[in-house]
Design a protein around this motif. Structure first.
Motif, PDB file in Angstrom:
ATOM      1  N   ALA A 167     -41.636  76.372 -60.940  1.00 15.45           N
ATOM      2  CA  ALA A 167     -40.786  76.135 -62.110  1.00 15.45           C
ATOM      3  C   ALA A 167     -39.322  75.972 -61.718  1.00 15.45           C
ATOM      4  O   ALA A 167     -38.759  76.807 -60.998  1.00 15.45           O
ATOM      5  N   LEU A 168     -38.720  74.887 -62.158  1.00 16.50           N
ATOM      6  CA  LEU A 168     -37.300  74.556 -62.003  1.00 16.50           C
ATOM      7  C   LEU A 168     -36.878  74.320 -60.550  1.00 16.50           C
ATOM      8  O   LEU A 168     -35.688  74.340 -60.237  1.00 16.50           O
ATOM      9  N   SER A 169     -37.832  74.065 -59.666  1.00 16.29           N
ATOM     10  CA  SER A 169     -37.482  73.652 -58.311  1.00 16.29           C
ATOM     11  C   SER A 169     -36.673  72.364 -58.358  1.00 16.29           C
ATOM     12  O   SER A 169     -36.926  71.487 -59.188  1.00 16.29           O
ATOM     13  N   GLN A 170     -35.715  72.249 -57.454  1.00 19.97           N
ATOM     14  CA  GLN A 170     -34.880  71.056 -57.372  1.00 19.97           C
ATOM     15  C   GLN A 170     -35.347  70.232 -56.174  1.00 19.97           C
ATOM     16  O   GLN A 170     -35.283  70.704 -55.032  1.00 19.97           O
ATOM     17  N   LEU A 171     -35.808  69.014 -56.443  1.00 24.80           N
ATOM     18  CA  LEU A 171     -36.472  68.197 -55.437  1.00 24.80           C
ATOM     19  C   LEU A 171     -35.799  66.843 -55.255  1.00 24.80           C
ATOM     20  O   LEU A 171     -35.173  66.312 -56.180  1.00 24.80           O
ATOM     21  N   GLN A 172     -36.008  66.302 -54.073  1.00 22.92           N
ATOM     22  CA  GLN A 172     -35.725  64.891 -53.836  1.00 22.92           C
ATOM     23  C   GLN A 172     -37.078  64.240 -53.557  1.00 22.92           C
ATOM     24  O   GLN A 172     -37.784  64.657 -52.637  1.00 22.92           O
ATOM     25  N   ILE A 173     -37.421  63.260 -54.346  1.00 29.09           N
ATOM     26  CA  ILE A 173     -38.746  62.649 -54.222  1.00 29.09           C
ATOM     27  C   ILE A 173     -38.635  61.152 -53.962  1.00 29.09           C
ATOM     28  O   ILE A 173     -37.660  60.502 -54.320  1.00 29.09           O
ATOM     29  N   GLU A 174     -39.657  60.648 -53.286  1.00 29.76           N
ATOM     30  CA  GLU A 174     -39.850  59.204 -53.211  1.00 29.76           C
ATOM     31  C   GLU A 174     -41.018  58.904 -54.128  1.00 29.76           C
ATOM     32  O   GLU A 174     -42.125  59.398 -53.913  1.00 29.76           O
ATOM     33  N   GLU A 175     -40.761  58.140 -55.148  1.00 30.01           N
ATOM     34  CA  GLU A 175     -41.740  57.952 -56.217  1.00 30.01           C
ATOM     35  C   GLU A 175     -42.245  56.518 -56.281  1.00 30.01           C
ATOM     36  O   GLU A 175     -41.550  55.570 -55.907  1.00 30.01           O
ATOM     37  N   SER A 176     -43.459  56.397 -56.741  1.00 28.50           N
ATOM     38  CA  SER A 176     -44.010  55.098 -57.110  1.00 28.50           C
ATOM     39  C   SER A 176     -43.963  55.038 -58.630  1.00 28.50           C
ATOM     40  O   SER A 176     -44.770  55.678 -59.314  1.00 28.50           O
ATOM     41  N   TYR A 177     -42.992  54.302 -59.136  1.00 33.48           N
ATOM     42  CA  TYR A 177     -42.730  54.285 -60.582  1.00 33.48           C
ATOM     43  C   TYR A 177     -42.998  52.900 -61.142  1.00 33.48           C
ATOM     44  O   TYR A 177     -42.476  51.907 -60.636  1.00 33.48           O
TER      45      TYR A 177
END
Length: 239
Positions: free
Chosen positions: A54-64
């Protein structure tokens, strides 16, 4: 389309036998839901679930892909690593409570840099602070600014606040008017930032009463708002 995006985890839900659906508030697109296929199937996959607390702050590479309900995460790493938010029982109770609130009230699938920055900076403050029992009160109050119903017309001469209109008033206008200790605390919190929270001294009963008032204020201004299930746990921890 692959792209990088910063995100805050709002909730996760088991889907089918081995999948998770993770709802995030992202810096670039607002609320986005991601399908993590097979993440519960192997030890390697299970190790990745630590990112989605919960509420973790992430940097993601997404397929959007626009117009799709669920999107995909190709790569993930922490953009900020919490030191105490998920290990301190008092802080974690606040985290679960606020995550439930944010998951409930954040609906827009569009960018809002100001709101994203407010949430990330506030959580980092909580992570590093030793005195934080009133943090959630100020967080919710400041959140109203971004949701469009921040209390207005503040003046120390006014002796009532109307929860329905969101305006300070000089007379009692019925069931939505508050006064007394809740009014005093409301005025004090509206005038400070997180770094001045230590100046607010209240007991557990006052804290619960003010929080109940705030949640009622949310109910009046957000038609779909539901009182969080984690409220009871929060109250027990801080009693």
């Amino acid at each position: 389309m692959l792209s990088k995006n910063n995100s805050i985890v709002l909730s996760k839900l088991k889907y089918r036998e081995y999948d998770l659906i993770v709802k995030c508030y992202t810096q670039q697109r607002g609320v986005v839901s991601y399908l993590l296929k097979g993440v519960l199937k192997s030890k390697k996959g299970l190790s990745k679930t630590v990112y989605y607390q919960a509420l973790s702050q992430l940097q993601i590479e997404e397929s959007y892909k626009p117009n799709q309900t669920l999107h995909f995460i190709k790569e993930v790493k922490f953009s900020y690593i919490y030191k105490s938010l998920h290990t301190n029982i008092y802080k974690s109770s606040i985290v679960f409570f606020l995550a439930e609130i944010l998951s409930n009230v954040l609906k827009e699938e569009e960018q809002n840099e100001g709101l994203y920055e407010f949430i990330t900076v506030a959580l980092q403050y909580l992570d590093n602070e030793d005195q934080f029992s009133n943090f959630h009160l100020l967080f919710l109050l400041k959140l109203t600014r971004y949701l469009g119903f921040q209390p207005e017309n503040i003046d120390n001469n006014y002796t009532y606040f109307n929860l329905e209109s969101g305006i300070f008033e000089s007379s009692n206008n019925g069931i939505y008017s508050i006064s007394g200790s809740n009014l005093t605390l409301l005025k004090r919190l509206l005038g400070i930032n997180f770094d001045a929270l230590n100046s607010i001294k209240i007991n557990a009963i006052q804290r619960q009463e003010f929080l109940n008032m705030l949640l009622y204020y949310f109910e009046l201004h957000l038609g779909s708002f539901k009182k969080p299930k984690s409220l009871q746990v929060l109250n027990e921890v801080f009693h």
